[in-house]
Each structure stands twice: as C-alpha cells, then as structure tokens.
Design a protein around this motif. Structure first.
Motif, PDB file in Angstrom:
ATOM      1  N   GLY A  54     -36.201 -24.718  71.434  1.00 43.13           N
ATOM      2  CA  GLY A  54     -34.784 -24.786  71.712  1.00 43.13           C
ATOM      3  C   GLY A  54     -34.028 -23.512  71.416  1.00 43.13           C
ATOM      4  N   GLY A  55     -34.689 -22.541  70.798  1.00 44.57           N
ATOM      5  CA  GLY A  55     -34.028 -21.302  70.427  1.00 44.57           C
ATOM      6  C   GLY A  55     -34.009 -20.287  71.558  1.00 44.57           C
ATOM      7  N   HIS A  56     -33.157 -19.287  71.413  1.00 44.86           N
ATOM      8  CA  HIS A  56     -33.043 -18.238  72.410  1.00 44.86           C
ATOM      9  C   HIS A  56     -32.354 -17.043  71.774  1.00 44.86           C
ATOM     10  N   LEU A  57     -32.324 -15.939  72.491  1.00 42.03           N
ATOM     11  CA  LEU A  57     -31.578 -14.748  72.085  1.00 42.03           C
ATOM     12  C   LEU A  57     -30.799 -14.269  73.303  1.00 42.03           C
ATOM     13  N   SER A  58     -29.476 -14.319  73.204  1.00 44.75           N
ATOM     14  CA  SER A  58     -28.631 -13.961  74.346  1.00 44.75           C
ATOM     15  C   SER A  58     -28.746 -12.479  74.682  1.00 44.75           C
ATOM     16  N   MET A  59     -28.267 -12.118  75.863  1.00 44.30           N
ATOM     17  CA  MET A  59     -28.331 -10.733  76.324  1.00 44.30           C
ATOM     18  C   MET A  59     -27.490  -9.843  75.410  1.00 44.30           C
ATOM     19  N   HIS A  60     -28.044  -8.650  75.097  1.00 44.78           N
ATOM     20  CA  HIS A  60     -27.365  -7.793  74.137  1.00 44.78           C
ATOM     21  C   HIS A  60     -27.873  -6.363  74.221  1.00 44.78           C
ATOM     22  N   ALA A  61     -27.109  -5.460  73.628  1.00 39.20           N
ATOM     23  CA  ALA A  61     -27.568  -4.112  73.308  1.00 39.20           C
ATOM     24  C   ALA A  61     -27.674  -4.051  71.790  1.00 39.20           C
ATOM     25  N   ASP A  62     -28.695  -3.372  71.282  1.00 37.97           N
ATOM     26  CA  ASP A  62     -28.988  -3.395  69.849  1.00 37.97           C
ATOM     27  C   ASP A  62     -28.055  -2.508  69.027  1.00 37.97           C
ATOM     28  N   PHE A  63     -28.068  -2.759  67.717  1.00 36.75           N
ATOM     29  CA  PHE A  63     -27.353  -1.864  66.801  1.00 36.75           C
ATOM     30  C   PHE A  63     -27.911  -0.456  66.962  1.00 36.75           C
ATOM     31  N   ASN A  64     -27.081   0.545  66.755  1.00 35.82           N
ATOM     32  CA  ASN A  64     -27.487   1.916  67.087  1.00 35.82           C
ATOM     33  C   ASN A  64     -27.589   2.863  65.909  1.00 35.82           C
ATOM     34  N   HIS A  65     -27.306   2.391  64.694  1.00 38.03           N
ATOM     35  CA  HIS A  65     -27.255   3.288  63.538  1.00 38.03           C
ATOM     36  C   HIS A  65     -28.028   2.696  62.369  1.00 38.03           C
ATOM     37  N   HIS A  66     -29.026   3.440  61.901  1.00 40.35           N
ATOM     38  CA  HIS A  66     -29.763   3.052  60.696  1.00 40.35           C
ATOM     39  C   HIS A  66     -29.034   3.674  59.513  1.00 40.35           C
ATOM     40  N   LYS A  67     -28.211   2.894  58.840  1.00 41.41           N
ATOM     41  CA  LYS A  67     -27.312   3.442  57.827  1.00 41.41           C
ATOM     42  C   LYS A  67     -28.039   4.056  56.627  1.00 41.41           C
ATOM     43  N   PRO A  68     -29.055   3.399  56.037  1.00 42.84           N
ATOM     44  CA  PRO A  68     -29.693   4.002  54.871  1.00 42.84           C
ATOM     45  C   PRO A  68     -30.280   5.389  55.137  1.00 42.84           C
ATOM     46  N   MET A  69     -30.768   5.629  56.347  1.00 42.06           N
ATOM     47  CA  MET A  69     -31.362   6.926  56.667  1.00 42.06           C
ATOM     48  C   MET A  69     -30.476   7.774  57.569  1.00 42.06           C
ATOM     49  N   ASN A  70     -29.327   7.212  57.975  1.00 39.28           N
ATOM     50  CA  ASN A  70     -28.370   7.915  58.839  1.00 39.28           C
ATOM     51  C   ASN A  70     -29.043   8.439  60.111  1.00 39.28           C
ATOM     52  N   LEU A  71     -29.750   7.552  60.795  1.00 34.47           N
ATOM     53  CA  LEU A  71     -30.494   7.904  62.000  1.00 34.47           C
ATOM     54  C   LEU A  71     -29.978   7.117  63.198  1.00 34.47           C
ATOM     55  N   GLU A  72     -30.244   7.650  64.380  1.00 39.32           N
ATOM     56  CA  GLU A  72     -29.857   7.002  65.628  1.00 39.32           C
ATOM     57  C   GLU A  72     -31.050   6.245  66.209  1.00 39.32           C
ATOM     58  N   ARG A  73     -30.832   4.981  66.532  1.00 42.31           N
ATOM     59  CA  ARG A  73     -31.910   4.164  67.099  1.00 42.31           C
ATOM     60  C   ARG A  73     -32.150   4.566  68.548  1.00 42.31           C
ATOM     61  N   ARG A  74     -33.448   4.715  68.910  1.00 43.75           N
ATOM     62  CA  ARG A  74     -33.773   5.240  70.231  1.00 43.75           C
ATOM     63  C   ARG A  74     -34.770   4.410  71.027  1.00 43.75           C
ATOM     64  N   VAL A  75     -35.744   3.769  70.372  1.00 44.29           N
ATOM     65  CA  VAL A  75     -36.831   3.101  71.103  1.00 44.29           C
ATOM     66  C   VAL A  75     -37.163   1.758  70.459  1.00 44.29           C
ATOM     67  N   ASN A  76     -37.367   0.746  71.305  1.00 40.15           N
ATOM     68  CA  ASN A  76     -37.901  -0.548  70.893  1.00 40.15           C
ATOM     69  C   ASN A  76     -39.323  -0.696  71.427  1.00 40.15           C
ATOM     70  N   VAL A  77     -40.206  -1.224  70.583  1.00 42.50           N
ATOM     71  CA  VAL A  77     -41.562  -1.584  71.011  1.00 42.50           C
ATOM     72  C   VAL A  77     -41.770  -3.053  70.657  1.00 42.50           C
ATOM     73  N   LEU A  78     -42.036  -3.879  71.663  1.00 44.18           N
ATOM     74  CA  LEU A  78     -42.263  -5.311  71.469  1.00 44.18           C
ATOM     75  C   LEU A  78     -43.678  -5.649  71.906  1.00 44.18           C
ATOM     76  N   ILE A  79     -44.405  -6.373  71.067  1.00 49.75           N
ATOM     77  CA  ILE A  79     -45.773  -6.794  71.375  1.00 49.75           C
ATOM     78  C   ILE A  79     -45.834  -8.303  71.176  1.00 49.75           C
ATOM     79  N   TYR A  80     -46.275  -9.021  72.201  1.00 47.92           N
ATOM     80  CA  TYR A  80     -46.205 -10.476  72.161  1.00 47.92           C
ATOM     81  C   TYR A  80     -47.501 -11.110  71.667  1.00 47.92           C
ATOM     82  N   LEU A  81     -47.343 -12.277  71.020  1.00 47.72           N
ATOM     83  CA  LEU A  81     -48.454 -12.955  70.350  1.00 47.72           C
ATOM     84  C   LEU A  81     -48.678 -14.364  70.873  1.00 47.72           C
TER      85      LEU A  81
END
Length: 281
Positions: A130-157
């Motif tokens: 019954g769960g889902h994840l609606s359409m979105h753009a991801d957060f863009n800032h890694h605050k602890p390291m002050n970095l910009e998010r650039r790439v997602n890698v998803l591997i399905y199981l």
C-alpha cells in the motif's frame, strides 16, 4: 553477463586493477536519455552480492533510521548500513570506494564525485504493501559536509516482480506533463541518474503484491564540492501528477516560506526547540 563482474561475489570488494575507463562506453546513452540524464543497467552486480543484502535485510522495523507515512511518502523505511551485519556493511563500504566511484564518474561524466560516509538518506530502502513515494526532486545539499548532491544510484532487490505489483520507478519531465520512463524494480536492475531540481522521479504506484511482499532496494547518493552560497538549499520537492489524487506538499512549502521570511535568530531557536522536543519522546 554481469556488468560489474570485477566485484567479488563473496565480499563486494572490487578488483584494484579494474579498467580505469569502465563505464565510459555508457556515457553517451546516459547523457542523451529522456527526460534527463539516466541509464538502466541489467545484471549490474554479481547476484550473490545482492543475495547477501537480501539475507541481511532487517525483518522488522525497529532499527529503521527513518520511517515515513504521510500522503507523499507512505509506508517507507530506510536502514543505515552502519546498523546492518558486517557482510552487508562491507558491500556498502565498497560502494564508497575509489574503483566504484570511478565507474559512476565514467558513466555520468561527472568528475570529483564524493561518497557519503554518513549515508544520509541512503542505505537499504523498503516500502510496504500500500505504500508509495510521490514524484519529487531530491534534497540538494549535504549539510554536514557542505556538498552538492549530484548522482543517485538505485539497485533493486525484488525477485519475480510484475508490473501489477506496482512500485515502478517513474521519470517525468520537469513540467510534469508526461511520464517519460516507467522502470520495473526487478532484481539486480540498476538505475543511475543525475540529481537536480529537474530530475523528477518517484514510485507513485502503490505496492500491491498478492503475498504482501514489500518493495526493497539499495539507494546510494554521490556529491561534489561545488556547493556555494549562491545556491538555494532545498529539501525534497514533491510535485503533483496531472489528473491524479496526488496532494500538494503544503507542509514543506510553508516551512520554506517561513525560513525565507523569518530572521535567522528565530529559525535557530525554532530548530533548537524541535530538537529538544524530539529528544523528550
């Protein structure tokens, strides 16, 4: 043929002498993909590596680092690799290693990618019936390291997963006028894509497995040291598909307006209060 056959099927380590150009042959397909740069790779890893992750997947929800259950993200859990058994922890540490990162750099054309030792939001993901994840753009800032998010890698199981079970990864154009790609989350299928405010993605179709088997995946995020004060820090930005029952994420919108308008001292005190209240429960 396994794509990353240089990965040891017993421990996830990648051979140090792996071809330095591996992944470059996929770059053109990645960069020209519709609706934004991405690629789908079948049989991405030695299957035994993923079997280890499946075997180590927590049966319950008590150790989940994050749990989500609101309209935009329903029945979703994430598990930080650091709480998982050593066998799966080693595999995730390999995902943060130089040989693996170089492959991702060659595919995407982005150099200087930085892994996340905190695994913020990354790790093992599970979405229940019954769960889902609606359409979105991801957060863009890694605050602890002050970095910009650039790439997602998803591997399905997910073994023997059918379209009628839901959970397809959908990629939409920025204007939310069309679904350009619908990707079934089948076992050992990997999806790599650029993470920007234009990369609208999600799995909005509710999980509907006849035996109530949840949708499971590995999520990895990579960054660059390109963050600066000219960029606007944004959290996950949900969008509504036309002609659906999707809801506007007013909670995030209101919070963003408050941050824009309130003096910094008010915001700091508000965040301290939230942290204090969270610690009292």
């Amino acid at each position: 043929m396994v794509y990353l056959h240089e990965m040891d099927e017993n421990n996830g380590l990648i051979a140090g002498d792996i071809d330095r150009d591996k992944g470059s042959e996929l770059r053109e397909s990645f960069q020209s993909a519709d609706p934004f740069p991405h690629i789908v790779i079948e049989e991405f890893l030695p299957s035994n590596v993923l079997e280890i992750c499946v075997g180590d997947f927590p049966a319950g929800s008590d150790v989940a680092e994050q749990k989500f259950d609101r309209h935009q993200e329903r029945q979703k859990e994430s598990f930080n690799p650091d709480i998982l058994p050593p066998s799966t922890r080693q595999i995730f540490y390999s995902f943060n290693s130089r040989p693996f990162i170089r492959v991702i750099e060659n595919i995407t054309g982005l150099k200087g990618l930085i892994p996340d030792p905190y695994f913020a939001g990354a790790g093992l993901h599970r979405i229940h019936q019954g769960g889902h994840l609606s359409m979105h753009a991801d957060f863009n800032h890694h605050k602890p390291m002050n970095l910009e998010r650039r790439v997602n890698v998803l591997i399905y199981l997910n073994k023997d997963w059918r379209a009628e079970y839901g959970g397809q990864l959908e990629l939409w154009d920025q204007g939310m006028t069309r679904c350009a790609q619908s990707i079934l989350p089948v076992f050992n299928r990997c999806v790599i894509f650029n993470t920007t405010q234009e990369s609208m993605h999600g799995n909005p179709q509710p999980i509907n497995h006849p035996e109530r088997v949840p949708r499971r995946s590995i999520a990895l995020y990579y960054y660059t040291s390109t963050w600066d004060e000219t960029k606007r820090d944004t959290t996950t930005q949900f969008r509504v598909r036309p002609g659906t029952t999707d809801r506007v994420d007013w909670r995030t919108k209101i919070n963003e307006v408050a941050v824009e308008l309130a003096p910094p001292v008010v915001i700091r005190n508000f965040r301290r209060l939230k942290k204090h209240l969270a610690g009292t429960h």
